[in-house]
Each structure stands twice: as C-alpha cells, then as structure tokens.
Scaffold this motif. Sequence first.
Motif, PDB file in Angstrom:
ATOM      1  N   ARG A  40       5.960  -1.749 -47.851  1.00 16.51           N
ATOM      2  CA  ARG A  40       5.570  -3.165 -47.896  1.00 16.51           C
ATOM      3  C   ARG A  40       6.415  -3.824 -48.978  1.00 16.51           C
ATOM      4  O   ARG A  40       6.032  -3.825 -50.154  1.00 16.51           O
ATOM      5  CB  ARG A  40       4.089  -3.316 -48.211  1.00 16.51           C
ATOM      6  CG  ARG A  40       3.193  -2.816 -47.090  1.00 16.51           C
ATOM      7  CD  ARG A  40       1.726  -2.923 -47.516  1.00 16.51           C
ATOM      8  NE  ARG A  40       0.879  -2.386 -46.490  1.00 16.51           N
ATOM      9  CZ  ARG A  40      -0.064  -3.097 -45.870  1.00 16.51           C
ATOM     10  NH1 ARG A  40      -0.286  -4.346 -46.191  1.00 16.51           N
ATOM     11  NH2 ARG A  40      -0.800  -2.537 -44.937  1.00 16.51           N
ATOM     12  N   PRO A  41       7.572  -4.361 -48.592  1.00 15.24           N
ATOM     13  CA  PRO A  41       8.449  -4.963 -49.604  1.00 15.24           C
ATOM     14  C   PRO A  41       7.752  -6.100 -50.357  1.00 15.24           C
ATOM     15  O   PRO A  41       7.210  -7.023 -49.741  1.00 15.24           O
ATOM     16  CB  PRO A  41       9.623  -5.495 -48.789  1.00 15.24           C
ATOM     17  CG  PRO A  41       9.608  -4.685 -47.530  1.00 15.24           C
ATOM     18  CD  PRO A  41       8.161  -4.404 -47.261  1.00 15.24           C
ATOM     19  N   ALA A  83      17.681   1.176 -43.264  1.00 11.91           N
ATOM     20  CA  ALA A  83      17.694   0.073 -44.218  1.00 11.91           C
ATOM     21  C   ALA A  83      16.774  -1.047 -43.757  1.00 11.91           C
ATOM     22  O   ALA A  83      16.713  -1.369 -42.572  1.00 11.91           O
ATOM     23  CB  ALA A  83      19.109  -0.467 -44.379  1.00 11.91           C
ATOM     24  N   ILE A  84      16.087  -1.622 -44.728  1.00 13.00           N
ATOM     25  CA  ILE A  84      15.337  -2.855 -44.510  1.00 13.00           C
ATOM     26  C   ILE A  84      15.765  -3.793 -45.627  1.00 13.00           C
ATOM     27  O   ILE A  84      15.637  -3.460 -46.812  1.00 13.00           O
ATOM     28  CB  ILE A  84      13.824  -2.627 -44.515  1.00 13.00           C
ATOM     29  CG1 ILE A  84      13.438  -1.776 -43.304  1.00 13.00           C
ATOM     30  CG2 ILE A  84      13.079  -3.960 -44.528  1.00 13.00           C
ATOM     31  CD1 ILE A  84      11.975  -1.488 -43.157  1.00 13.00           C
ATOM     32  N   ALA A  85      16.327  -4.927 -45.231  1.00 14.22           N
ATOM     33  CA  ALA A  85      16.807  -5.901 -46.202  1.00 14.22           C
ATOM     34  C   ALA A  85      16.183  -7.253 -45.887  1.00 14.22           C
ATOM     35  O   ALA A  85      15.808  -7.527 -44.744  1.00 14.22           O
ATOM     36  CB  ALA A  85      18.326  -5.995 -46.139  1.00 14.22           C
ATOM     37  N   TRP A  86      16.082  -8.101 -46.916  1.00 17.31           N
ATOM     38  CA  TRP A  86      15.532  -9.435 -46.696  1.00 17.31           C
ATOM     39  C   TRP A  86      16.063 -10.402 -47.740  1.00 17.31           C
ATOM     40  O   TRP A  86      16.478  -9.996 -48.827  1.00 17.31           O
ATOM     41  CB  TRP A  86      14.007  -9.416 -46.683  1.00 17.31           C
ATOM     42  CG  TRP A  86      13.366  -9.038 -47.976  1.00 17.31           C
ATOM     43  CD1 TRP A  86      13.124  -7.788 -48.462  1.00 17.31           C
ATOM     44  CD2 TRP A  86      12.855  -9.944 -48.959  1.00 17.31           C
ATOM     45  NE1 TRP A  86      12.495  -7.851 -49.670  1.00 17.31           N
ATOM     46  CE2 TRP A  86      12.324  -9.159 -50.015  1.00 17.31           C
ATOM     47  CE3 TRP A  86      12.787 -11.327 -49.060  1.00 17.31           C
ATOM     48  CZ2 TRP A  86      11.740  -9.720 -51.145  1.00 17.31           C
ATOM     49  CZ3 TRP A  86      12.201 -11.887 -50.185  1.00 17.31           C
ATOM     50  CH2 TRP A  86      11.689 -11.084 -51.207  1.00 17.31           C
ATOM     51  N   VAL A  87      16.066 -11.651 -47.344  1.00 18.53           N
ATOM     52  CA  VAL A  87      16.447 -12.744 -48.241  1.00 18.53           C
ATOM     53  C   VAL A  87      15.410 -13.850 -48.125  1.00 18.53           C
ATOM     54  O   VAL A  87      14.801 -14.036 -47.073  1.00 18.53           O
ATOM     55  CB  VAL A  87      17.854 -13.320 -47.918  1.00 18.53           C
ATOM     56  CG1 VAL A  87      18.931 -12.267 -48.146  1.00 18.53           C
ATOM     57  CG2 VAL A  87      17.924 -13.870 -46.516  1.00 18.53           C
ATOM     58  N   GLU A  88      15.216 -14.556 -49.220  1.00 17.76           N
ATOM     59  CA  GLU A  88      14.387 -15.770 -49.232  1.00 17.76           C
ATOM     60  C   GLU A  88      15.367 -16.920 -49.370  1.00 17.76           C
ATOM     61  O   GLU A  88      16.026 -17.062 -50.394  1.00 17.76           O
ATOM     62  CB  GLU A  88      13.410 -15.746 -50.402  1.00 17.76           C
ATOM     63  CG  GLU A  88      12.673 -17.064 -50.625  1.00 17.76           C
ATOM     64  CD  GLU A  88      11.888 -17.557 -49.430  1.00 17.76           C
ATOM     65  OE1 GLU A  88      12.228 -18.640 -48.907  1.00 17.76           O
ATOM     66  OE2 GLU A  88      10.938 -16.868 -49.019  1.00 17.76           O
ATOM     67  N   LEU A  89      15.482 -17.727 -48.309  1.00 12.41           N
ATOM     68  CA  LEU A  89      16.453 -18.814 -48.309  1.00 12.41           C
ATOM     69  C   LEU A  89      15.939 -20.062 -49.012  1.00 12.41           C
ATOM     70  O   LEU A  89      16.725 -20.856 -49.504  1.00 12.41           O
ATOM     71  CB  LEU A  89      16.882 -19.140 -46.880  1.00 12.41           C
ATOM     72  CG  LEU A  89      17.579 -17.987 -46.150  1.00 12.41           C
ATOM     73  CD1 LEU A  89      17.841 -18.360 -44.699  1.00 12.41           C
ATOM     74  CD2 LEU A  89      18.857 -17.586 -46.853  1.00 12.41           C
ATOM     75  N   GLY A 159       9.165 -17.920 -41.612  1.00 13.61           N
ATOM     76  CA  GLY A 159       9.318 -19.032 -42.547  1.00 13.61           C
ATOM     77  C   GLY A 159      10.765 -19.155 -42.983  1.00 13.61           C
ATOM     78  O   GLY A 159      11.659 -19.304 -42.155  1.00 13.61           O
ATOM     79  N   THR A 160      11.001 -19.046 -44.286  1.00 11.86           N
ATOM     80  CA  THR A 160      12.373 -19.118 -44.800  1.00 11.86           C
ATOM     81  C   THR A 160      12.878 -17.736 -45.236  1.00 11.86           C
ATOM     82  O   THR A 160      13.892 -17.632 -45.917  1.00 11.86           O
ATOM     83  CB  THR A 160      12.472 -20.108 -45.982  1.00 11.86           C
ATOM     84  OG1 THR A 160      11.540 -19.713 -46.994  1.00 11.86           O
ATOM     85  CG2 THR A 160      12.189 -21.531 -45.526  1.00 11.86           C
ATOM     86  N   GLN A 161      12.159 -16.689 -44.826  1.00 13.91           N
ATOM     87  CA  GLN A 161      12.616 -15.326 -45.100  1.00 13.91           C
ATOM     88  C   GLN A 161      13.298 -14.771 -43.849  1.00 13.91           C
ATOM     89  O   GLN A 161      12.760 -14.863 -42.746  1.00 13.91           O
ATOM     90  CB  GLN A 161      11.448 -14.420 -45.500  1.00 13.91           C
ATOM     91  CG  GLN A 161      10.862 -14.789 -46.846  1.00 13.91           C
ATOM     92  CD  GLN A 161       9.729 -13.875 -47.259  1.00 13.91           C
ATOM     93  OE1 GLN A 161       9.011 -13.321 -46.417  1.00 13.91           O
ATOM     94  NE2 GLN A 161       9.552 -13.720 -48.562  1.00 13.91           N
ATOM     95  N   VAL A 162      14.483 -14.206 -44.054  1.00 16.09           N
ATOM     96  CA  VAL A 162      15.234 -13.578 -42.968  1.00 16.09           C
ATOM     97  C   VAL A 162      15.347 -12.097 -43.308  1.00 16.09           C
ATOM     98  O   VAL A 162      15.637 -11.727 -44.451  1.00 16.09           O
ATOM     99  CB  VAL A 162      16.628 -14.217 -42.800  1.00 16.09           C
ATOM    100  CG1 VAL A 162      17.385 -13.552 -41.652  1.00 16.09           C
ATOM    101  CG2 VAL A 162      16.505 -15.715 -42.561  1.00 16.09           C
ATOM    102  N   PHE A 163      15.111 -11.250 -42.298  1.00 13.05           N
ATOM    103  CA  PHE A 163      15.074  -9.805 -42.477  1.00 13.05           C
ATOM    104  C   PHE A 163      16.092  -9.110 -41.583  1.00 13.05           C
ATOM    105  O   PHE A 163      16.434  -9.607 -40.514  1.00 13.05           O
ATOM    106  CB  PHE A 163      13.695  -9.252 -42.086  1.00 13.05           C
ATOM    107  CG  PHE A 163      12.552  -9.810 -42.867  1.00 13.05           C
ATOM    108  CD1 PHE A 163      12.045  -9.125 -43.967  1.00 13.05           C
ATOM    109  CD2 PHE A 163      11.947 -11.011 -42.502  1.00 13.05           C
ATOM    110  CE1 PHE A 163      10.962  -9.631 -44.676  1.00 13.05           C
ATOM    111  CE2 PHE A 163      10.868 -11.518 -43.217  1.00 13.05           C
ATOM    112  CZ  PHE A 163      10.378 -10.823 -44.313  1.00 13.05           C
ATOM    113  N   GLN A 164      16.519  -7.925 -42.030  1.00 17.33           N
ATOM    114  CA  GLN A 164      17.282  -7.010 -41.190  1.00 17.33           C
ATOM    115  C   GLN A 164      16.644  -5.635 -41.336  1.00 17.33           C
ATOM    116  O   GLN A 164      16.386  -5.180 -42.455  1.00 17.33           O
ATOM    117  CB  GLN A 164      18.749  -6.908 -41.615  1.00 17.33           C
ATOM    118  CG  GLN A 164      19.524  -5.933 -40.730  1.00 17.33           C
ATOM    119  CD  GLN A 164      20.702  -5.274 -41.436  1.00 17.33           C
ATOM    120  OE1 GLN A 164      20.573  -4.806 -42.563  1.00 17.33           O
ATOM    121  NE2 GLN A 164      21.827  -5.251 -40.764  1.00 17.33           N
TER     122      GLN A 164
END
Length: 187
Positions: A40-41, A83-89, A159-164
């Motif tokens: 749970r990131p 891998a699990i990556a994420w950004v908050e834009l 929302g404004t979070q993008v995940f890979q």
Amino acid sequence: MSLFPAGRAPCRCPSWVAILPLVVLALSACSPTFNWRELRPQGTPLQALMPCKPEHASRSVPLAGAATDMHLHSCDTGGLSFAIAWVELGDAARVDAALAEWPRASLASLRVAPDVVDSPAARWDVRLAGASVARGLAAQGTDPQGQSVQMRAAYFVRGTQVFQAAIYGPTVPAEVSTTFFEALQLP
C-alpha cells in the motif's frame, strides 16, 4: 505375534504428530520464489501484491511539462523485475500528457520505437475499479546488456495521481502476470 513388545501399548500420540510429516512435505513443495505480500504505497489509495519484498526509491523526473517526484517500489525474483511507480501531478490538466509520455519512455528504455504504444497488437485490456483511465501495454525489447526482455505494464489514473505497474523479464508467465495485475485495487 504382536508388533508391540509384551506389556507395551501402542503410542497414543497427539493427532498433530500423525499429520506432521504431511505438513512438512507440503511446505517443502511450496516455492519461495514468489512470496506474495500486500503493498500500500504511502500517499495513495493503491493496494497491490508484490512477489518479493520491494525497495522504495523516489526521484525527480521530467513529466508532463514539469519536474515531478516519481515514487517507485520494485523487487526482483524468479528472473523477473516487478515495479509499481506513481506520481502526484497536482493538476488535472497534466494527466493526459503524463499518460502519453510515460509509456513512450518505458518503450524507449527497452529500445523499442515509441510509436509501438499506438499499435493495437501492443495493447491489452486492463480493468481496474476506481481508476478513471487504465491502459495496458506489452512489448518485446532489449535491456541495457542487449538481452531480450518482455515488458507487460499497466498505466492508470486516479484523480491527479498517475500509476505504472510493470513486469520485466525474458518471458512473463501468464499466471504471474495475472496474480500481479488482478490484485491492483483503487478502493
């Protein structure tokens, strides 16, 4: 003739002693290669399963027109990288650009032409409840050492979070891929 010497009764062992050899046999048949655990990131609603203990890293990357902090949880097991990556834009206007750039950057890292992202043959259907957008991408390329590598990745938005979420390896077994991607949840 009795199997027990005179005056000795058969052992009245607890029932668990009788099944202990079966338990040991069953446990020895289990493979420690894929030891699935919940992830749970922090800072996201994402729930996932990782097949090994992930390491966490963060770094700034150029994405959607601005320097962006990318958070990564990754681990290697069974000849595969997960891998699990994420950004908050922070700005919904940047989401579409991030969804266009990130898969192309992933393909470039595999020495695959970025226009493969538009090929129907490279797409796979991702269903992820809670995501406003979910896209699957599969490609065959080469790693930095020149070895053949497959990538199976999902890109999704909340929302404004993008995940890979991605798996890389010489081949990506269907049962491993299914476990990894079907466990993704955005409750």
